[in-house]
Write a protein that holds these residues in place. Structure first.
Motif: not given
Length: 169
Positions: A3-9, A16, A43
């Motif tokens: 996991a990178t901890g980066i979230v995008r909408r 995206l 995934e």
């Protein structure tokens, strides 16, 4: 997977944005093609697409043929893999070599250290495969015996031109 901890909408058109940090680390640039995979666990996996990924067996045969014909060492360099020597990875190549390889035109070099771990210097030529303005890979011919012969350069140029024609749209 990490996991990178980066979230995008997703925007209203389903787009995206791939974060700049990820693009930089994985050498993604404008115009690169991205391939989508879906795992059995639902995934979504993104992978930089390479036209030559499915051609590794052909590239291996081409590199072996060039080696036999030219009597030089021959490698084919993809973005993240080297074909022709299982012991060498792109990260093993010198910074100077990687700059030469990523050019969009053939180039010659003399007295260049190809691999930081090896103190020897080599002479040789690089023949890129560029289709539709995209760098796909490059043939690297090198030797300790001085400049390459005209015949060796011609053979590499033919192989490079062949692959370029195969992948132009």
């Amino acid at each position: 997977m990490k996991a990178t901890g980066i979230v995008r909408r997703l925007d209203d058109l389903g787009r995206l944005v791939i974060p700049k940090e990820i693009r930089r680390i994985y050498r993604l640039k404008e115009g690169d093609s991205i391939e989508f995979y879906v795992s059995e666990q639902s995934e979504i996996i993104l992978k930089k697409y390479s036209y030559l990924n499915d051609e590794k067996e052909t590239l291996t045969r081409m590199a072996e043929t060039l080696k036999e014909v030219t009597k030089c060492e021959v490698l084919f360099l993809l973005e993240d893999e080297i074909i022709g020597n299982d012991n060498i990875l792109p990260d093993d190549c010198s910074h100077e070599l990687m700059q030469l390889i990523r050019q969009y035109h053939p180039s010659d070099f003399e007295s260049l250290r190809l691999f930081p771990e090896i103190s020897e210097v080599f002479s040789g030529s690089i023949y890129p495969v560029v289709a539709d303005s995209h760098w796909l890979g490059a043939f690297l011919l090198y030797t300790k015996q001085g400049p390459l012969s005209t015949a060796a350069k011609s053979a590499a140029a033919v192989m490079s031109a062949y692959l370029t024609k195969q992948f132009e749209h």
